[in-house]
Scaffold this motif. Structure first.
Motif, mmCIF file in Angstrom:
data_model
loop_
_atom_site.group_PDB
_atom_site.id
_atom_site.type_symbol
_atom_site.label_atom_id
_atom_site.label_comp_id
_atom_site.label_asym_id
_atom_site.label_seq_id
_atom_site.Cartn_x
_atom_site.Cartn_y
_atom_site.Cartn_z
ATOM 1 N N ARG A 1 0.837 -1.207 0.000
ATOM 2 C CA ARG A 1 0.000 0.000 0.000
ATOM 3 C C ARG A 1 0.871 1.256 0.000
ATOM 4 N NH1 ARG A 1 -3.095 2.888 4.199
ATOM 5 N NH2 ARG A 1 -5.032 3.667 3.284
ATOM 6 N N ALA A 2 1.963 1.237 0.761
ATOM 7 C CA ALA A 2 2.858 2.393 0.810
ATOM 8 C C ALA A 2 3.505 2.634 -0.548
ATOM 9 C CB ALA A 2 3.922 2.194 1.882
ATOM 10 N N ARG A 3 4.034 1.578 -1.167
ATOM 11 C CA ARG A 3 4.689 1.728 -2.470
ATOM 12 C C ARG A 3 3.692 2.177 -3.534
ATOM 13 N NH1 ARG A 3 7.526 -3.296 -0.960
ATOM 14 N NH2 ARG A 3 9.675 -2.754 -0.384
ATOM 15 N N ALA A 4 2.497 1.581 -3.534
ATOM 16 C CA ALA A 4 1.495 1.928 -4.538
ATOM 17 C C ALA A 4 1.041 3.376 -4.385
ATOM 18 C CB ALA A 4 0.298 0.979 -4.436
ATOM 19 N N THR A 5 0.879 3.816 -3.147
ATOM 20 C CA THR A 5 0.431 5.192 -2.921
ATOM 21 C C THR A 5 1.490 6.187 -3.373
ATOM 22 O OG1 THR A 5 -0.926 4.498 -1.042
ATOM 23 C CG2 THR A 5 -0.383 6.837 -1.191
ATOM 24 N N PHE A 6 2.755 5.896 -3.054
ATOM 25 C CA PHE A 6 3.810 6.812 -3.478
ATOM 26 C C PHE A 6 3.968 6.801 -4.995
ATOM 27 C CE2 PHE A 6 8.341 8.021 -4.073
ATOM 28 C CZ PHE A 6 8.209 9.347 -3.649
ATOM 29 N N THR A 7 3.817 5.641 -5.624
ATOM 30 C CA THR A 7 3.868 5.570 -7.084
ATOM 31 C C THR A 7 2.750 6.406 -7.697
ATOM 32 O OG1 THR A 7 4.873 3.366 -7.026
ATOM 33 C CG2 THR A 7 3.746 4.009 -9.056
ATOM 34 N N ALA A 8 1.553 6.335 -7.124
ATOM 35 C CA ALA A 8 0.440 7.142 -7.620
ATOM 36 C C ALA A 8 0.709 8.632 -7.444
ATOM 37 C CB ALA A 8 -0.848 6.739 -6.898
ATOM 38 N N TYR A 9 1.328 8.974 -6.320
ATOM 39 C CA TYR A 9 1.669 10.380 -6.084
ATOM 40 C C TYR A 9 2.682 10.864 -7.118
ATOM 41 C CZ TYR A 9 3.611 14.548 -3.999
ATOM 42 O OH TYR A 9 4.069 15.825 -3.810
ATOM 43 N N ARG A 10 3.713 10.062 -7.389
ATOM 44 C CA ARG A 10 4.712 10.447 -8.393
ATOM 45 C C ARG A 10 4.064 10.612 -9.761
ATOM 46 N NH1 ARG A 10 9.684 6.313 -7.571
ATOM 47 N NH2 ARG A 10 10.717 7.701 -9.062
ATOM 48 N N ALA A 11 3.167 9.716 -10.106
ATOM 49 C CA ALA A 11 2.488 9.797 -11.403
ATOM 50 C C ALA A 11 1.631 11.054 -11.492
ATOM 51 C CB ALA A 11 1.629 8.547 -11.618
ATOM 52 N N ALA A 12 0.983 11.419 -10.390
ATOM 53 C CA ALA A 12 0.140 12.615 -10.393
ATOM 54 C C ALA A 12 0.946 13.883 -10.603
ATOM 55 C CB ALA A 12 -0.649 12.697 -9.083
ATOM 56 N N LEU A 13 2.234 13.840 -10.258
ATOM 57 C CA LEU A 13 3.096 15.009 -10.408
ATOM 58 C C LEU A 13 3.700 15.139 -11.796
ATOM 59 C CD1 LEU A 13 5.190 15.172 -7.104
ATOM 60 C CD2 LEU A 13 3.187 16.505 -7.720
ATOM 61 N N THR A 14 3.526 14.121 -12.634
ATOM 62 C CA THR A 14 4.250 14.057 -13.904
ATOM 63 C C THR A 14 4.127 15.327 -14.723
ATOM 64 O OG1 THR A 14 3.980 11.658 -13.999
ATOM 65 C CG2 THR A 14 4.490 12.779 -16.063
ATOM 66 N N ILE B 1 -7.493 20.483 -6.447
ATOM 67 C CA ILE B 1 -6.720 21.570 -7.039
ATOM 68 C C ILE B 1 -5.541 20.922 -7.760
ATOM 69 C CG2 ILE B 1 -5.551 23.774 -6.611
ATOM 70 C CD1 ILE B 1 -6.959 23.909 -3.932
ATOM 71 N N PRO B 2 -5.719 20.459 -8.981
ATOM 72 C CA PRO B 2 -4.701 19.634 -9.622
ATOM 73 C C PRO B 2 -3.486 20.386 -10.144
ATOM 74 C CG PRO B 2 -6.550 19.979 -11.097
ATOM 75 C CD PRO B 2 -6.940 20.590 -9.774
ATOM 76 N N SER B 3 -3.437 21.692 -9.994
ATOM 77 C CA SER B 3 -2.339 22.449 -10.585
ATOM 78 C C SER B 3 -1.037 22.296 -9.821
ATOM 79 C CB SER B 3 -2.699 23.930 -10.678
ATOM 80 O OG SER B 3 -2.960 24.448 -9.385
#
Length: 222
Positions: free
Chosen positions: A130-143, A206-208
């Motif tokens: 869960r920790a790895r998946a959440t951080f991966t999702a966070y990194r992807a959201a920042l792309t 606020i996706p910006s």
């Protein structure tokens, strides 16, 4: 029994196993760096750091209130400049607890106790995933917003993973301090996962930009 360490209070939280660049320009911390450079064995160039709860890193008054739990740190790289300042790199070693701070000398000295992690306790695989998946999702959201807050593969060791995510998560100082003080890797991973999930929810509104910025620039802590 407490031991003494040169102390470098910061408006930041340092974590074991994580390197950090620092700019040193105030007289008392320049004196600390000179003191450490006189230690023959580079592995023994050790100081401590705790976060400043209230107050300032610079000036005659300095910090008015400090967090008690901090980190023992090793000086690993030093670049000196003609004006007497230093750019340094330090790596966190282990947690410490500050009993008292002596500021009567040329640099602050802390009387500290060890604050070790508990004996190795296994971390449930579902917490790690869960920790790895959440951080991966966070990194992807920042792309499409900003640079990646972390380069390379995440650590496999659960404790080091917990410290790494705590260090790179975009969190205010109080939450970073809570992660530093967490009892073990399992609790720390659960906490940082929940905090990152809250961050992702805020970004969807606020996706910006992220709700709080990850510190990626060189710190000037004094």
């Amino acid at each position: 029994m407490s031991t003494t360490l040169p102390m470098f209070p910061l408006n930041a939280v340092l974590f074991p196993g994580v390197s950090v660049p620092l700019t040193v320009f105030e007289d008392r911390y320049r004196a600390m760096v000179h003191h450490l450079l006189r230690v023959d064995d580079p592995a023994e160039r050790i100081f401590g750091s705790v976060g400043i709860r209230e107050g300032y890193e610079v000036g005659d008054h300095g910090a008015q209130s400090l967090f008690r739990v901090g980190c023992k740190v090793q000086l690993t790289e030093v670049e000196s400049h003609a004006d007497g300042t230093f750019d340094i790199v330090a790596v966190g070693l282990e947690r410490i607890e500050l009993e008292r701070l002596d500021t009567t000398g040329t640099f602050p000295v802390g009387h500290v106790l060890p604050r070790p992690e508990p004996e190795y306790l296994p971390v449930a695989e579902e917490i790690l995933e869960r920790a790895r998946a959440t951080f991966t999702a966070y990194r992807a959201a920042l792309t499409d917003i900003r640079s990646d807050p972390y380069t390379g593969s995440l650590p496999k060791d659960p404790t080091y993973l917990s410290w790494t995510l705590a260090a790179v998560a975009p969190l205010p100082m109080s939450e970073r301090q809570a992660l530093l003080e967490a009892e073990d890797a399992s609790l720390r991973l659960v906490m940082v996962t929940d905090l990152l999930r809250s961050e992702l929810r805020a970004m969807n509104v606020i996706p910006s930009l992220p709700a709080t910025e990850v510190a990626r620039t060189r710190w000037s802590p004094n």
